[in-house]
Design a protein around this motif. Structure first.
Motif, short mmCIF file in Angstrom:
data_model
loop_
_atom_site.label_atom_id
_atom_site.label_comp_id
_atom_site.label_asym_id
_atom_site.label_seq_id
_atom_site.Cartn_x
_atom_site.Cartn_y
_atom_site.Cartn_z
N LEU A 158 0.82 -1.21 0.00
CA LEU A 158 0.00 0.00 0.00
C LEU A 158 0.85 1.26 0.00
O LEU A 158 0.43 2.30 -0.54
N ALA A 159 2.03 1.18 0.58
CA ALA A 159 2.90 2.36 0.57
C ALA A 159 3.25 2.76 -0.86
O ALA A 159 3.40 3.95 -1.17
N ALA A 160 3.37 1.77 -1.74
CA ALA A 160 3.69 2.06 -3.14
C ALA A 160 2.55 2.80 -3.83
O ALA A 160 2.77 3.48 -4.84
N LEU A 209 -7.12 6.08 1.00
CA LEU A 209 -7.27 6.36 -0.42
C LEU A 209 -5.90 6.37 -1.07
O LEU A 209 -4.97 7.01 -0.56
N PRO A 210 -5.73 5.66 -2.21
CA PRO A 210 -4.47 5.76 -2.96
C PRO A 210 -4.31 7.14 -3.59
O PRO A 210 -5.30 7.83 -3.86
N ALA A 211 -3.07 7.52 -3.85
CA ALA A 211 -2.81 8.84 -4.42
C ALA A 211 -3.46 9.03 -5.78
O ALA A 211 -3.88 10.14 -6.13
N ASP A 212 -3.56 7.96 -6.55
CA ASP A 212 -4.14 8.05 -7.90
C ASP A 212 -5.58 7.55 -7.95
O ASP A 212 -6.08 7.21 -9.03
N GLY A 213 -6.26 7.54 -6.82
CA GLY A 213 -7.65 7.13 -6.79
C GLY A 213 -7.80 5.65 -6.54
O GLY A 213 -6.84 4.86 -6.64
N MET A 214 -9.03 5.24 -6.24
CA MET A 214 -9.29 3.83 -5.91
C MET A 214 -8.98 2.90 -7.08
O MET A 214 -8.61 1.75 -6.90
N GLY A 215 -9.14 3.40 -8.31
CA GLY A 215 -8.85 2.58 -9.47
C GLY A 215 -7.40 2.19 -9.58
O GLY A 215 -7.04 1.27 -10.33
N ALA A 216 -6.52 2.87 -8.83
CA ALA A 216 -5.09 2.53 -8.87
C ALA A 216 -4.83 1.15 -8.28
O ALA A 216 -3.84 0.49 -8.66
N PHE A 217 -5.67 0.71 -7.36
CA PHE A 217 -5.44 -0.60 -6.73
C PHE A 217 -5.59 -1.74 -7.74
O PHE A 217 -4.67 -2.56 -7.90
#
Length: 418
Positions: free
Chosen positions: A73-75, A198-206
């Motif tokens: 997740l840190a990435a 929340l990821p930095a690039d939005g949830m779709g980043a996961f």
């Protein structure tokens, strides 16, 4: 290890991605077929005029075991919501924070008009109950409706109405709280053990990051499947893909079409996204409507969690509506604005609507007593995965894909194909 068995996975949502990942790791030749232009299923992020707009209010929970196992997740540059919520009622905005994880705000939590000292003690006891032991032990408890489950733990009606009702309705997309207590117990377990991020690039980043870990050529986008049969999947283009096994990892509606199974009952949601000059709420807080009389169930400012969601100098406001009361987009936008003007004043007049997004199939409804599993064999050579089989969540979707992959691997080994 050279590939031996061949498996087609239909659907590149979280379950399909997990299944493809595990099968590929065991040397199986996998074709992961996705009808749309990107992986992720219901977990998608759109870029609109420089804003990152998730499709519905979604978060990752960093305590989910499957999330921790499959992704760093840190990435993804994740940042957390605050542990608690702001409850809005006729007397104003009141912070109700987790008394164990945010002791600095214990005083404001203690004097919250919707709660009593006894309610706070019951919150601590409930946290202990849902976090002790294993998930299997938690799910072995009697299954009842959500309101009955909360009442059995002694919470006051006022606290249930002002806090638990909007908070859990936002998770279940069910303002009547008609879902199973098992769903709520699991959700509260993970929120107690971890944080909503929340990821930095939005949830779709996961899901994009999961897809990036697949071997080259496994994922095929824009490949809608017309039918599945034992030993093959037939694309709408007419192409046939032969396989030793097929995993159907699509949502419940599409699974019903492909397999002839029962249609699930869906919970819908409407999300309104606004461009604001200033954040109406400072800090990474979820705001809950404690009254339950209006349209908005909950609201947040994602840019207060992740500044990368917005262009410089702007704020993103996201409002969730569970019952639009038959209003069309324009009327709903106007009504929500009028309601939020009562929350935040005339500053709302300066907000610009980015979109009104209706999601009719946002989450399967899961009442008490329904049969649940992670994955299953539908018929010879065809398996089913997806969070609609169990207690829908990111954790369940990923675990379902992994469970389906294991079933298929066992079958391939029995046939000497792996």
């Amino acid at each position: 290890m050279s590939p031996v068995g061949r498996v087609v996975v239909v659907g590149a949502g979280l379950a399909g991605l997990a299944a493809a990942q595990d099968l590929s790791a065991h040397g199986v030749a996998v074709s992961l077929l996705e009808a749309s232009d990107a992986p992720g299923g219901r977990m998608r992020t759109d870029r609109v005029e420089g804003f990152l707009l998730d499709r519905g209010f979604q978060v990752l929970n960093d305590a989910y075991p499957e999330v921790r196992t499959r992704m760093d997740l840190a990435a993804l540059g994740v940042r957390s919501f605050a542990p608690g919520a702001i409850v809005r009622d006729s007397s104003g905005m009141h912070t109700l924070s987790d008394p164990l994880r945010d002791p600095v705000r214990l005083a404001s939590t203690f004097f919250h008009p919707a709660s009593t000292f006894a309610d706070l003690l019951r919150v601590v006891a409930m946290r202990r109950e849902v976090t002790k032991g294993t998930v299997e032990e938690l799910l072995a408890q009697p299954e009842v409706g959500v309101r009955q489950w909360l009442a059995a733990r002694g919470f006051s009606e006022r606290f249930v109405h002002n806090f638990f009702r909007p908070f859990l309705a936002g998770i279940l997309l069910d303002p009547d709280l008609g879902a199973t207590s098992h769903k709520v117990a699991l959700a509260l377990r993970w929120f107690s053990l971890g944080s909503a991020v929340l990821p930095a690039d939005g949830m779709g980043a996961f899901p994009l990051a999961l897809a990036a870990r697949l071997p080259k050529g496994v994922l095929r986008l824009d490949c809608p499947v017309a039918e599945v049969q034992r030993g093959k999947a037939v694309l709408r283009s007419g192409e046939e893909l032969r396989a030793d096994a097929v995993i159907v990892a699509v949502d419940g509606k599409e699974a019903a079409r492909l397999l002839g199974t029962a249609l699930p009952v869906w919970r819908s949601v409407v999300q309104l996204a606004f461009d604001a000059h200033d954040a109406p709420v400072k800090g990474p807080w979820l705001v809950l409507d404690g009254e339950g009389k209006g349209l908005v169930n909950d609201l947040c400012v994602p840019s207060e969690v992740q500044p990368s969601y917005v262009p410089s100098g702007r704020s993103l406001v996201s409002a969730t509506v569970l019952n639009p009361r038959g209003l069309d987009d324009a009327a709903l936008d106007a009504a929500v604005r009028a309601e939020l003007r009562g929350w935040f004043g005339s500053a709302v007049d300066g907000w610009r609507t980015l979109r009104v997004l209706r999601i009719p199939s946002a989450l399967p409804h899961q009442p008490p007593g329904a049969a649940r599993t992670l994955a299953k064999n539908h018929s010879p050579g065809i398996w089913v995965a997806g969070d609609h089989l169990g207690l829908a969540s990111t954790q369940t979707a990923l675990a379902s894909g992994g469970a389906a992959a294991k079933l298929v691997l066992d079958d391939l080994r029995a046939k000497g194909l792996c």
